[in-house]
Design a protein around this motif. Structure first.
Motif, PDB file in Angstrom:
ATOM      1  N   UNK A 126      81.731  10.044 -20.002  1.00 52.49           N
ATOM      2  CA  UNK A 126      82.956   9.340 -20.346  1.00 52.49           C
ATOM      3  C   UNK A 126      83.679  10.094 -21.445  1.00 52.49           C
ATOM      4  N   UNK A 127      84.895  10.577 -21.128  1.00 51.39           N
ATOM      5  CA  UNK A 127      85.629  11.374 -22.104  1.00 51.39           C
ATOM      6  C   UNK A 127      86.953  10.731 -22.502  1.00 51.39           C
ATOM      7  N   UNK A 128      87.270   9.563 -21.902  1.00 53.22           N
ATOM      8  CA  UNK A 128      88.503   8.850 -22.278  1.00 53.22           C
ATOM      9  C   UNK A 128      88.144   7.573 -23.017  1.00 53.22           C
ATOM     10  N   UNK A 129      89.130   7.024 -23.712  1.00 50.54           N
ATOM     11  CA  UNK A 129      88.893   5.779 -24.437  1.00 50.54           C
ATOM     12  C   UNK A 129      88.835   4.594 -23.488  1.00 50.54           C
ATOM     13  N   UNK A 130      89.329   4.747 -22.272  1.00 51.28           N
ATOM     14  CA  UNK A 130      89.250   3.683 -21.275  1.00 51.28           C
ATOM     15  C   UNK A 130      88.358   4.147 -20.131  1.00 51.28           C
ATOM     16  N   UNK A 131      87.707   3.203 -19.485  1.00 50.86           N
ATOM     17  CA  UNK A 131      86.877   3.532 -18.329  1.00 50.86           C
ATOM     18  C   UNK A 131      87.763   3.779 -17.119  1.00 50.86           C
ATOM     19  N   UNK A 132      87.379   4.739 -16.288  1.00 48.29           N
ATOM     20  CA  UNK A 132      88.115   5.049 -15.065  1.00 48.29           C
ATOM     21  C   UNK A 132      87.259   4.649 -13.877  1.00 48.29           C
ATOM     22  N   UNK A 133      87.824   3.816 -13.010  1.00 50.72           N
ATOM     23  CA  UNK A 133      87.144   3.385 -11.807  1.00 50.72           C
ATOM     24  C   UNK A 133      88.094   3.498 -10.631  1.00 50.72           C
ATOM     25  N   UNK A 134      87.578   3.317  -9.422  1.00 45.63           N
ATOM     26  CA  UNK A 134      88.443   3.254  -8.255  1.00 45.63           C
ATOM     27  C   UNK A 134      89.440   2.117  -8.461  1.00 45.63           C
ATOM     28  N   UNK A 135      90.704   2.413  -8.285  1.00 48.45           N
ATOM     29  CA  UNK A 135      91.754   1.427  -8.524  1.00 48.45           C
ATOM     30  C   UNK A 135      92.476   1.604  -9.847  1.00 48.45           C
ATOM     31  N   UNK A 136      91.901   2.404 -10.765  1.00 48.87           N
ATOM     32  CA  UNK A 136      92.561   2.676 -12.042  1.00 48.87           C
ATOM     33  C   UNK A 136      93.884   3.397 -11.799  1.00 48.87           C
ATOM     34  N   UNK A 137      94.900   3.045 -12.584  1.00 45.69           N
ATOM     35  CA  UNK A 137      96.214   3.652 -12.449  1.00 45.69           C
ATOM     36  C   UNK A 137      96.599   4.339 -13.756  1.00 45.69           C
ATOM     37  N   UNK A 138      97.258   5.482 -13.634  1.00 43.88           N
ATOM     38  CA  UNK A 138      97.830   6.177 -14.782  1.00 43.88           C
ATOM     39  C   UNK A 138      99.213   6.693 -14.386  1.00 43.88           C
ATOM     40  N   UNK A 139     100.117   6.859 -15.367  1.00 39.46           N
ATOM     41  CA  UNK A 139     101.445   7.398 -15.049  1.00 39.46           C
ATOM     42  C   UNK A 139     101.355   8.816 -14.518  1.00 39.46           C
ATOM     43  N   UNK A 140     102.013   9.069 -13.401  1.00 32.04           N
ATOM     44  CA  UNK A 140     101.886  10.361 -12.719  1.00 32.04           C
ATOM     45  C   UNK A 140     102.361  11.527 -13.575  1.00 32.04           C
TER      46      UNK A 140
END
Length: 265
Positions: A126-140
């Motif tokens: 884990x290298x981000x402050x938020x967890x990333x899972x299937x369905x996670x969204x980020x600004x393109x």
């Protein structure tokens, strides 16, 4: 329009009719008049007109005043199936192999509106402050996979993206100028991959490559992410880009044969 004999209480007739209008267009009828659509669907001209103009407002249909035709945006309706079924199943073993090779997390995403949406992932650390899972969204605009996906858009598609995206400064490295983003995407198109250095979050460095369908259209992106403190840019380019591009090619090859396998199954 064929009417089913039985319907549940949940049935929404307007949705059924709207989908019938979209299905009226096909390889043999890419352009239709209002009368053509009414005749094909069994709707009255007034009802067909309302559905067509609503689809025009939503960007799924275009018209010159007489003829109507579908726009490329209808492909978004198919992306939901792609992202929920074939793509993750095909990509997952390749992500596992890629992550084992570079010892970093890897992911696959698709473009949905102004965001990327994760559809497959292998997390090594884990290298981000938020967890990333299937369905996670980020600004393109602030992600490597987003840059790859945006670089795959035509001018009309990118203009539509800019209309709905808010280019906010997330870190001191974030590109917030449409001109700067456009120039970066041109470079991504030229080199065939994108490297984003701490634009989404401080300390996060990632590189992404496009996944294309059999027609050469960019339908998804695959990436590798790492922490900037342990992996210099030069190392990312020299040691991670080659296996990333190889993984993207393997996913493309498997996607190309997946539909044929499904038909045989």
């Amino acid at each position: 329009m064929a009417e089913p004999t039985e319907r549940g209480a949940h049935h929404v007739q307007s949705l059924e009719r709207g989908l019938a209008v979209i299905r009226a267009f096909g390889a043999g009828s890419p352009e239709l008049t209002l009368s053509d659509v009414a005749r094909s669907t069994g709707l009255t001209r007034a009802a067909a007109r309302r559905f067509l103009l609503t689809l025009v407002d939503l960007g799924y249909v275009r018209t010159d005043g007489k003829y109507f035709s579908l726009t490329a945006r209808v492909l978004e309706l198919g992306y939901a199936f792609l992202s929920s079924m074939t793509l993750p199943e095909v990509a997952q073993p390749h992500l596992e192999r890629l992550s084992a090779e570079v010892r970093e997390s890897s992911s696959v995403s698709v473009l949905e509106g102004a965001d990327i949406v994760y559809v497959a992932r292998v997390a090594v650390s884990r290298i981000m402050t938020v967890s990333i899972n299937v369905g996670t969204r980020f600004p393109a605009y602030a992600t490597s996979m987003g840059h790859v996906l945006l670089a795959g858009l035509d001018d009309e598609g990118f203009a539509r993206y800019l209309e709905q995206a808010e280019l906010q400064r997330l870190t001191s490295h974030t590109l917030t100028s449409p001109a700067a983003l456009r120039a970066e995407l041109a470079a991504v198109r030229q080199q065939g991959w994108a490297l984003v250095d701490q634009e989404l979050e401080e300390g996060l460095r990632s590189v992404a490559a496009p996944i294309r369908d059999r027609q050469g259209r960019v339908v998804a992106a695959v990436n590798v992410s790492t922490h900037a403190s342990r992996t210099p840019r030069e190392t990312v380019i020299e040691e991670m880009v080659p296996p990333l591009l190889a993984a993207a090619k393997r996913i493309e090859d498997d996607l190309a044969v997946a539909p044929a396998q499904a038909r045989r199954g």
